[in-house]
Write a protein that holds these residues in place. Structure first.
Motif, PDB file in Angstrom:
ATOM      1  N   ASN A   1       0.832  -1.211   0.000  1.00 17.22           N
ATOM      2  CA  ASN A   1       0.000   0.000   0.000  1.00 17.22           C
ATOM      3  C   ASN A   1       0.862   1.253   0.000  1.00 17.22           C
ATOM      4  O   ASN A   1       0.561   2.233  -0.693  1.00 17.22           O
ATOM      5  CB  ASN A   1      -0.931   0.005   1.210  1.00 17.22           C
ATOM      6  N   LEU A   2       1.933   1.257   0.770  1.00 20.81           N
ATOM      7  CA  LEU A   2       2.807   2.438   0.836  1.00 20.81           C
ATOM      8  C   LEU A   2       3.466   2.704  -0.512  1.00 20.81           C
ATOM      9  O   LEU A   2       3.662   3.865  -0.899  1.00 20.81           O
ATOM     10  CB  LEU A   2       3.865   2.244   1.929  1.00 20.81           C
ATOM     11  N   LEU A   3       3.818   1.639  -1.226  1.00 25.25           N
ATOM     12  CA  LEU A   3       4.366   1.815  -2.572  1.00 25.25           C
ATOM     13  C   LEU A   3       3.294   2.360  -3.512  1.00 25.25           C
ATOM     14  O   LEU A   3       3.562   3.220  -4.355  1.00 25.25           O
ATOM     15  CB  LEU A   3       4.893   0.473  -3.092  1.00 25.25           C
ATOM     16  N   ARG A   4       2.069   1.854  -3.347  1.00 27.90           N
ATOM     17  CA  ARG A   4       0.969   2.321  -4.189  1.00 27.90           C
ATOM     18  C   ARG A   4       0.648   3.785  -3.917  1.00 27.90           C
ATOM     19  O   ARG A   4       0.254   4.526  -4.820  1.00 27.90           O
ATOM     20  CB  ARG A   4      -0.260   1.438  -3.923  1.00 27.90           C
ATOM     21  N   TYR A   5       0.822   4.220  -2.657  1.00 24.42           N
ATOM     22  CA  TYR A   5       0.550   5.614  -2.292  1.00 24.42           C
ATOM     23  C   TYR A   5       1.718   6.545  -2.648  1.00 24.42           C
ATOM     24  O   TYR A   5       1.647   7.753  -2.385  1.00 24.42           O
ATOM     25  CB  TYR A   5       0.302   5.726  -0.791  1.00 24.42           C
ATOM     26  N   LEU A   6       2.795   6.000  -3.225  1.00 26.45           N
ATOM     27  CA  LEU A   6       3.995   6.767  -3.577  1.00 26.45           C
ATOM     28  C   LEU A   6       4.610   7.450  -2.350  1.00 26.45           C
ATOM     29  O   LEU A   6       5.152   8.555  -2.446  1.00 26.45           O
ATOM     30  CB  LEU A   6       3.687   7.811  -4.661  1.00 26.45           C
ATOM     31  N   LEU A   7       4.535   6.806  -1.217  1.00 27.02           N
ATOM     32  CA  LEU A   7       5.220   7.303  -0.015  1.00 27.02           C
ATOM     33  C   LEU A   7       6.601   6.666   0.097  1.00 27.02           C
ATOM     34  O   LEU A   7       7.469   7.191   0.798  1.00 27.02           O
ATOM     35  CB  LEU A   7       4.384   6.993   1.228  1.00 27.02           C
ATOM     36  N   LEU A   8       6.789   5.558  -0.589  1.00 26.67           N
ATOM     37  CA  LEU A   8       8.084   4.889  -0.688  1.00 26.67           C
ATOM     38  C   LEU A   8       8.249   4.407  -2.122  1.00 26.67           C
ATOM     39  O   LEU A   8       7.284   4.357  -2.891  1.00 26.67           O
ATOM     40  CB  LEU A   8       8.154   3.686   0.271  1.00 26.67           C
ATOM     41  N   TYR A   9       9.481   4.067  -2.486  1.00 23.72           N
ATOM     42  CA  TYR A   9       9.685   3.404  -3.769  1.00 23.72           C
ATOM     43  C   TYR A   9      10.670   2.270  -3.564  1.00 23.72           C
ATOM     44  O   TYR A   9      11.378   2.201  -2.554  1.00 23.72           O
ATOM     45  CB  TYR A   9      10.162   4.383  -4.847  1.00 23.72           C
ATOM     46  N   GLU A  10      10.718   1.361  -4.531  1.00 20.79           N
ATOM     47  CA  GLU A  10      11.501   0.130  -4.402  1.00 20.79           C
ATOM     48  C   GLU A  10      12.439  -0.011  -5.591  1.00 20.79           C
ATOM     49  O   GLU A  10      12.048   0.261  -6.728  1.00 20.79           O
ATOM     50  CB  GLU A  10      10.541  -1.064  -4.315  1.00 20.79           C
ATOM     51  N   GLN A  11      13.678  -0.424  -5.321  1.00 23.13           N
ATOM     52  CA  GLN A  11      14.649  -0.680  -6.387  1.00 23.13           C
ATOM     53  C   GLN A  11      15.290  -2.035  -6.156  1.00 23.13           C
ATOM     54  O   GLN A  11      15.497  -2.451  -5.013  1.00 23.13           O
ATOM     55  CB  GLN A  11      15.736   0.398  -6.403  1.00 23.13           C
ATOM     56  N   VAL A  12      15.593  -2.721  -7.247  1.00 23.22           N
ATOM     57  CA  VAL A  12      16.379  -3.954  -7.167  1.00 23.22           C
ATOM     58  C   VAL A  12      17.837  -3.568  -7.312  1.00 23.22           C
ATOM     59  O   VAL A  12      18.241  -2.982  -8.326  1.00 23.22           O
ATOM     60  CB  VAL A  12      15.963  -4.952  -8.259  1.00 23.22           C
ATOM     61  N   GLU A  13      18.645  -3.841  -6.298  1.00 21.40           N
ATOM     62  CA  GLU A  13      20.037  -3.396  -6.272  1.00 21.40           C
ATOM     63  C   GLU A  13      20.954  -4.570  -6.021  1.00 21.40           C
ATOM     64  O   GLU A  13      20.562  -5.582  -5.430  1.00 21.40           O
ATOM     65  CB  GLU A  13      20.229  -2.338  -5.172  1.00 21.40           C
TER      66      GLU A  13
END
Length: 752
Positions: free
Chosen positions: A99-111
């Motif tokens: 949900n937080l990713l959907r709300y654009l409060l966080l983002y995710e990267q593959v590193e």
């Protein structure tokens, strides 16, 4: 490119669909009507009030995960490590992080991240470490929003309550330009600006404290902001944002603008306090006003409402209807409670769908409404639960000693009798308001609160809508601690005790109890209707309290009759009608209709029908099983036919009469009773014992020349002594079961 992997908030916004932008708009307190939503959203992320709307909209799990993600350095945190840091189980964590990713409060990267913790020094070790890199998901916060989101999050997770600060402390870090813009909004106020920055802030505070009515100097302040400030002042200077929404009925977009208005003129501020968002007046500023004047304003302002609310929960005496449903079930089902005292599931599932009352859940999510209703009916002696006749037979609910008298009462008379029971009952459950928080709840007596609210309701005009806040303000003034007779506040009923801090606790506990009573028991008794400011109030994911109430004509009549009963100290007696009401329609298909709430008619047929629905119009069915069960309960076919004919508008259909007679032809009954058997040596002795007054009065019966029987309810020792006084030698068989070793006799009926 997936927007969840974009490391810039504004770039992520540009990749959102219209539906996603609408979701984000609601999250940030926008109404979605802006011409450039992306620009508006980007502007909101730098606004503390808008950021509080975001934090407030998140669930507890989402708040926990977001705060832990923001608390790490800008390098981010592995998704798996954030799970550990959040202290949530995997299922709840995954839902929150998605949900937080959907709300654009966080983002995710593959590193590419090394799995080793050591720092290699040699070139060979470095090469080996490089080859050991693994691809993992890393959670980041957007640099654009990270600082402010984290700062507001600290209001929730760090116990530094901004709501307890003085105005001077709140203005300490305010920019000079913001201060000058604020004072320019006041008219007719002399601001001496020839001071140092610190002195100037003190001058602002002293000037504001001298203003008896600051709103009089703010002509450009919107009407919504004025009304909210007056109400906030009347509530003691501090309310939850949820209460603000309920009171105003305004959208978050409009509230965002009003909060800015109030903050820009230093009148009120918002924050999180004990994980709840509140609107408050700084304590040094709030205390400068006259509390009594504020409370009076809260009582007088908008106490009556001329327009109907957008959503109404109408009053209806569904508790009385449900009592009739359960009464019918006594005849139709073997209601034998389990060892734990619960109604068996198979019986519960047949009765519960036709009950109207709201569910009452225990800690295991079991619906206890039927059992609470049965407990109340036992207190009213409408039902009883006699002890089992033997260990092999289960106890079952039966009609109580007061049922016949209850069945003769009309709707209003039953309501009066119910209220008399309710105000002193410890078995009935009243709901609490949606924002209830305990405050010395062991000192709060619900039974006393019931009397308080009935007394204040009796002053209301039937059919008029009133704000619930005006009712609560009146109770606060006159009966603030009446429901807390053992508390120190009740023992010292002085104005000093009614501080803003105590009022806030009272609002969260006692006031929520009164709101719950209005919206549960009194509404379900047909006394009060309640209304909501939102059109979809009953469909909201998070339930809200009603904001207005109305005393019904039925409720006004019931309260007035109850007052007469209390003054004359008499019992509620049914009025004797000139003739039985003929409101029953018996149809050839065996369907029965009662077209108005005529309870005496309803109760006269409940023993031998199957209930489909009980309400303003009641629907019932005449069935073979229902009739035979009525016969088993002691009814005769003549009584059944007589009740139908007495209340029917027309002659009974011939097929109904013929079928009714056919059904009862198959009925068979056997009565099982436990007795003491006497076998005497001659018929002469048997006759002599039957004629002995001391034994005859015990109910002795001769069933054969030398055999007699007597109810086993007698005292065996006393019987033995009586016989011996008559010169009879008594021999007792083994294992005689008497009243001291078993319960009362039972009757069982068999039909086919």
């Amino acid at each position: 490119m997936n927007k969840y992997y974009v490391n810039s908030f504004d770039k992520a916004l540009l990749q959102c669909s219209a539906e996603e932008l609408a979701l984000l708009s609601r999250l940030w307190g926008l109404d979605g009507t802006a011409s450039d939503i992306v620009r508006e959203l980007y502007a909101r992320m730098q606004d503390p009030i808008a950021v509080r709307f975001v934090w407030e909209a998140l669930s507890k799990d989402e708040q926990q995960v977001l705060y832990q993600a923001l608390s790490v350095a800008q390098g981010g945190i592995r998704r798996t490590d954030l799970l550990i840091k959040s202290h949530l189980d995997p299922g709840r964590y995954e839902l929150a992080i998605d949900n937080l990713l959907r709300y654009l409060l966080l983002y995710e990267q593959v590193e590419n991240v090394s799995g080793k913790k050591s720092n290699p020094t040699s070139s060979a070790a470095k090469k080996l470490a490089k080859n050991a890199l693994e691809k993992v998901k890393v959670i980041h916060a957007f640099p654009d929003t990270m600082k402010l989101l984290y700062g507001i999050g600290q209001e929730i997770f760090i116990s530094d309550d901004r709501a307890t600060r003085t105005l001077q402390q709140l203005l300490a870090q305010a920019p000079d330009m913001w201060l000058y813009q604020g004072i320019r909004r006041f008219q007719g106020v002399s601001w001496d600006t020839d001071y140092s920055r610190a002195d100037f802030k003190e001058k602002i505070i002293r000037t504001l404290q001298k203003l008896s009515d600051p709103l009089a100097h703010l002509p450009t302040l919107s009407e919504d902001a004025r009304l909210l400030y007056r109400w906030l002042r009347g509530q003691g200077g501090r309310v939850s944002m949820q209460d603000v929404r309920i009171h105003t009925g305004l959208s978050d977009h409009r509230l965002w603008a009003i909060l800015h208005e109030l903050e820009h003129v230093f009148l009120a501020f918002d924050t999180f306090s004990k994980q709840e968002r509140v609107l408050f007046i700084p304590r040094d500023y709030a205390s400068s006003a006259d509390p009594a004047a504020g409370q009076s304003a809260a009582t007088d302002e908008q106490s009556e409402v001329d327009t109907a609310p957008k959503t109404v929960l109408a009053a209806e005496p569904i508790v009385l209807y449900d009592i009739a449903v359960v009464t019918n079930a006594l005849y139709q089902y073997a209601m034998e409670p389990t060892q734990a005292g619960h109604i068996p599931k198979r019986i519960f599932n047949k009765i519960r769908p036709i009950l109207h009352g709201d569910s009452i859940y225990d800690y295991q999510d079991n619906d206890l409404y039927l059992e609470v209703l049965l407990a109340a009916m036992r207190d009213l002696r409408i039902v009883q639960l006699p002890e089992s006749p033997s260990e092999d037979v289960k106890a079952r609910y039966e009609p109580g000693s007061h049922l016949d008298a209850w069945a003769l009462l009309d709707l209003a008379e039953q309501a009066v009798q119910w209220l008399q029971f309710w105000v002193s009952s410890g078995s009935w459950h009243d709901d609490r308001g949606m924002n209830y928080r305990p405050w010395d709840h062991y000192l709060l007596q619900s039974r006393l609160a019931r009397e308080v609210i009935l007394r204040h309701l009796s002053k209301c005009t039937a059919g008029q809508w009133y704000t619930i806040n005006s009712l609560l303000a009146e109770i606060w003034q006159e009966d603030a601690f009446t429901a807390r007779p053992s508390s120190s506040y009740a023992r010292q009923q002085t104005h000093v005790n009614k501080t803003p801090a105590i009022r806030e606790k009272w609002n969260q506990c006692d006031a929520e109890l009164y709101i719950g009573i209005l919206n549960s028991t009194l509404r379900e008794m047909g006394i009060t209707s309640v209304g909501f400011s939102q059109e979809n109030a009953l469909e909201l994911e998070r339930p809200v309290n009603p904001h207005v109430f109305q005393l019904t004509e039925f409720g006004k009549s019931v309260l007035a009759t109850r007052e007469e009963v209390l003054l004359e100290k008499k019992q509620v007696q049914p009025e004797t009608p000139a003739a039985p009401a003929r409101v029953l329609i018996v149809q050839p298909n065996f369907e029965l209709l009662i077209l108005q709430p005529d309870l005496p008619t309803l109760y006269s047929i409940l023993p031998f029908v199957q209930v489909k629905h009980i309400g303003v119009v009641s629907r019932l069915t005449l069935t073979k099983d229902a009739v035979l069960r009525a016969l088993a309960a002691g009814k005769r076919v003549e009584q059944i036919r007589g009740a139908l004919e007495e209340h029917s508008q027309k002659e009974l259909p011939q097929n109904v009469l013929y079928t009714l007679n056919d059904w009862v032809k198959n009925y068979k009954e056997a009565r099982i009773s436990q007795v003491l058997l006497f076998e005497v040596s001659s018929e002469a002795i048997a006759q002599e014992l039957c004629n002995t007054p001391q034994i005859k009065e015990l109910g002795l019966r001769q069933i054969a020349p030398c055999t007699l029987v007597l109810s086993s309810d007698v005292n065996l020792q006393q019987l033995k002594r009586t016989l011996e006084k008559q010169g009879v030698t008594v021999h007792l068989s083994r294992n005689i079961i008497t009243r001291s070793t078993r319960y009362s006799a039972a009757t069982y009926s068999i039909y086919q």
